[in-house]
Scaffold this motif. Structure first.
Motif, PDB file in Angstrom:
ATOM      1  N   LEU A 139       0.751  -1.126   0.013  1.00  0.00           N
ATOM      2  CA  LEU A 139       0.011  -0.009   0.017  1.00  0.00           C
ATOM      3  C   LEU A 139       0.774   1.221  -0.088  1.00  0.00           C
ATOM      4  O   LEU A 139       0.415   2.216  -0.530  1.00  0.00           O
ATOM      5  CB  LEU A 139      -0.732   0.173   1.319  1.00  0.00           C
ATOM      6  N   HIS A 140       1.894   1.321   0.765  1.00  0.00           N
ATOM      7  CA  HIS A 140       2.844   2.532   0.791  1.00  0.00           C
ATOM      8  C   HIS A 140       4.140   2.214  -0.031  1.00  0.00           C
ATOM      9  O   HIS A 140       5.252   2.973   0.288  1.00  0.00           O
ATOM     10  CB  HIS A 140       3.134   2.706   2.224  1.00  0.00           C
ATOM     11  N   GLY A 141       4.151   1.414  -1.073  1.00  0.00           N
ATOM     12  CA  GLY A 141       5.552   1.337  -1.873  1.00  0.00           C
ATOM     13  C   GLY A 141       6.292   0.411  -1.249  1.00  0.00           C
ATOM     14  O   GLY A 141       6.097  -0.334  -0.260  1.00  0.00           O
ATOM     15  N   ASN A 142       7.626   0.499  -1.497  1.00  0.00           N
ATOM     16  CA  ASN A 142       8.889  -0.144  -0.980  1.00  0.00           C
ATOM     17  C   ASN A 142      10.216   0.658  -0.992  1.00  0.00           C
ATOM     18  O   ASN A 142      10.102   1.638  -1.684  1.00  0.00           O
ATOM     19  CB  ASN A 142       8.902  -1.274  -1.929  1.00  0.00           C
ATOM     20  N   MET A 143      11.154   0.085  -0.157  1.00  0.00           N
ATOM     21  CA  MET A 143      12.364   1.021   0.031  1.00  0.00           C
ATOM     22  C   MET A 143      13.384   0.133  -0.839  1.00  0.00           C
ATOM     23  O   MET A 143      14.461   0.911  -0.734  1.00  0.00           O
ATOM     24  CB  MET A 143      12.707   0.702   1.305  1.00  0.00           C
ATOM     25  N   LEU A 144      13.290  -0.400  -1.785  1.00  0.00           N
ATOM     26  CA  LEU A 144      14.226  -1.151  -2.429  1.00  0.00           C
ATOM     27  C   LEU A 144      14.582  -0.338  -3.690  1.00  0.00           C
ATOM     28  O   LEU A 144      15.321  -0.513  -4.610  1.00  0.00           O
ATOM     29  CB  LEU A 144      13.811  -2.636  -2.869  1.00  0.00           C
ATOM     30  N   GLU A 145      13.491   0.682  -4.002  1.00  0.00           N
ATOM     31  CA  GLU A 145      13.745   1.466  -5.276  1.00  0.00           C
ATOM     32  C   GLU A 145      13.767   2.913  -4.796  1.00  0.00           C
ATOM     33  O   GLU A 145      13.209   3.303  -3.948  1.00  0.00           O
ATOM     34  CB  GLU A 145      12.607   1.225  -6.280  1.00  0.00           C
ATOM     35  N   VAL A 146      14.229   3.881  -5.990  1.00  0.00           N
ATOM     36  CA  VAL A 146      14.094   5.034  -5.874  1.00  0.00           C
ATOM     37  C   VAL A 146      13.291   5.414  -7.023  1.00  0.00           C
ATOM     38  O   VAL A 146      13.248   5.115  -8.157  1.00  0.00           O
ATOM     39  CB  VAL A 146      15.460   5.991  -5.867  1.00  0.00           C
ATOM     40  N   MET A 166       5.167   9.062   0.879  1.00  0.00           N
ATOM     41  CA  MET A 166       5.390   9.846   1.942  1.00  0.00           C
ATOM     42  C   MET A 166       4.224  10.534   2.312  1.00  0.00           C
ATOM     43  O   MET A 166       2.825  10.597   1.567  1.00  0.00           O
ATOM     44  CB  MET A 166       6.438  10.982   1.432  1.00  0.00           C
ATOM     45  N   PHE A 167       3.798  11.353   3.317  1.00  0.00           N
ATOM     46  CA  PHE A 167       2.789  12.099   3.815  1.00  0.00           C
ATOM     47  C   PHE A 167       2.935  13.269   2.984  1.00  0.00           C
ATOM     48  O   PHE A 167       3.736  13.721   2.561  1.00  0.00           O
ATOM     49  CB  PHE A 167       3.128  12.651   5.265  1.00  0.00           C
ATOM     50  N   GLY A 168       1.595  13.489   2.572  1.00  0.00           N
ATOM     51  CA  GLY A 168       1.506  14.350   1.545  1.00  0.00           C
ATOM     52  C   GLY A 168       1.285  13.930   0.204  1.00  0.00           C
ATOM     53  O   GLY A 168       1.031  14.993  -0.730  1.00  0.00           O
ATOM     54  N   GLU A 169       1.400  12.650  -0.106  1.00  0.00           N
ATOM     55  CA  GLU A 169       1.345  12.050  -1.317  1.00  0.00           C
ATOM     56  C   GLU A 169       0.256  11.147  -1.390  1.00  0.00           C
ATOM     57  O   GLU A 169      -0.199  10.505  -0.374  1.00  0.00           O
ATOM     58  CB  GLU A 169       2.425  11.038  -1.567  1.00  0.00           C
ATOM     59  N   PRO A 170      -0.678  10.988  -2.493  1.00  0.00           N
ATOM     60  CA  PRO A 170      -1.517  10.185  -2.628  1.00  0.00           C
ATOM     61  C   PRO A 170      -1.053   8.805  -2.744  1.00  0.00           C
ATOM     62  O   PRO A 170       0.023   8.641  -3.346  1.00  0.00           O
ATOM     63  CB  PRO A 170      -2.333  10.594  -3.871  1.00  0.00           C
ATOM     64  N   LEU A 171      -1.952   7.913  -2.222  1.00  0.00           N
ATOM     65  CA  LEU A 171      -1.648   6.428  -2.694  1.00  0.00           C
ATOM     66  C   LEU A 171      -1.715   6.200  -3.993  1.00  0.00           C
ATOM     67  O   LEU A 171      -2.825   6.892  -4.711  1.00  0.00           O
ATOM     68  CB  LEU A 171      -2.415   5.486  -1.453  1.00  0.00           C
ATOM     69  N   ASP A 172      -1.277   5.015  -4.699  1.00  0.00           N
ATOM     70  CA  ASP A 172      -1.583   4.647  -5.934  1.00  0.00           C
ATOM     71  C   ASP A 172      -3.303   4.138  -5.841  1.00  0.00           C
ATOM     72  O   ASP A 172      -3.646   3.400  -5.428  1.00  0.00           O
ATOM     73  CB  ASP A 172      -0.713   3.556  -6.330  1.00  0.00           C
ATOM     74  N   GLU A 173      -3.779   4.904  -6.827  1.00  0.00           N
ATOM     75  CA  GLU A 173      -5.430   4.546  -6.923  1.00  0.00           C
ATOM     76  C   GLU A 173      -5.594   3.052  -7.344  1.00  0.00           C
ATOM     77  O   GLU A 173      -6.518   2.722  -6.658  1.00  0.00           O
ATOM     78  CB  GLU A 173      -5.966   5.528  -7.711  1.00  0.00           C
ATOM     79  N   GLN A 174      -4.887   2.382  -8.103  1.00  0.00           N
ATOM     80  CA  GLN A 174      -4.966   1.044  -8.570  1.00  0.00           C
ATOM     81  C   GLN A 174      -4.830   0.194  -7.292  1.00  0.00           C
ATOM     82  O   GLN A 174      -5.444  -0.831  -6.927  1.00  0.00           O
ATOM     83  CB  GLN A 174      -4.305   0.877  -9.581  1.00  0.00           C
TER      84      GLN A 174
END
Length: 249
Positions: free
Chosen positions: A116-123, A163-171
């Motif tokens: 839901l909140h992405g991952n830390m393995l990529e930039v 991050m806070f202030g960013e929307p989650l991916d809608e899909q």
């Protein structure tokens, strides 16, 4: 009866938060010894607007990412229990707020885990959305780039974490909502249930007829909606719950 939910045979959705990874040596965020409790600057750097506006904050953020204990962490009994649940043949989906990929490393199928909140393995670049491995970017920091820019467009790079202030991916959040609505049992494990829209999945599940079971050391805003609230350590409680779920069907 509180234990009736264990015998429900339908799909299971599991929302996991930072608490499931604390026994792997990764601190949670808001607990008494949480990352943000001990270091308010870390929470400041987790807000998108602050991060983009302040180059010095980004420099500190890159150093903090390199030192994150998650890089050396190993899956624990809680992660492994969810692998056992999947391998038992139960229909299960893991909706994780965590970015550490420990569910994958424990053996959960990638298609069964929704980050839901992405991952830390990529930039990812905030301007052109180009992505690169985090390890490659760490090499650039070590080579003398304290705030490395996107190699494609020169834009600001950030971790591929929402991050806070960013929307989650809608899909992604849309898929999570579907799982919440279709499940018979919704387990919320190691999450404060204070971050939306992920926390709202609990209410969505209950509204669709699911039993909500919360496994968390601290009270949450959704405890009153839960069929059962379990305050035991997750690495002890989750293996037992999974064994009961497997045996009950």
């Amino acid at each position: 009866m509180a234990d009736d939910w264990r015998g429900r045979p339908g799909p299971i959705a599991v929302l996991t938060g930072a608490g499931i990874s604390t026994d792997s040596g990764i601190p949670d965020f808001r607990g008494p010894r949480g990352l943000w409790t001990r270091n308010p600057i870390a929470e400041l750097a987790s807000t998108y607007q602050n991060y983009v506006a302040d180059p010095q904050l980004r420099v500190r953020a890159w150093q903090a990412r390199r030192d994150n204990p998650a890089w050396k962490a190993e899956p624990n009994a809680g992660h492994r229990a969810l692998v056992d649940l999947e391998r038992s043949g139960r229909a299960v989906r893991i909706l994780t707020q965590n970015i550490d990929r420990l569910h994958h490393r424990a053996g959960s199928s990638g298609r069964k885990v929704l980050e839901l909140h992405g991952n830390m393995l990529e930039v990812v670049c905030v301007s052109c959305d180009a992505r690169a491995p985090m390890r490659e970017t760490f090499d650039r920091v070590a080579a003398g780039e304290p705030d490395p820019a996107c190699v494609e467009c020169g834009g600001i790079l950030k971790s591929a974490v929402v991050m806070f202030g960013e929307p989650l991916d809608e899909q992604v959040i849309g898929e999570a909502a579907v799982y919440a609505q279709k499940c018979d049992i919704f387990l919320a494990v190691g999450t404060s249930l204070r971050v939306h829209p992920a926390a709202g999945l609990c209410e969505l599940a209950v509204g669709s007829g699911a039993d909500l079971v919360i496994v968390n050391n601290e009270p949450t805003p959704y405890d009153e909606l839960a069929t059962e609230v379990i305050r035991e350590p997750i690495s002890e409680a989750l293996p037992r719950i999974v064994a009961e779920l497997i045996a009950a069907v």
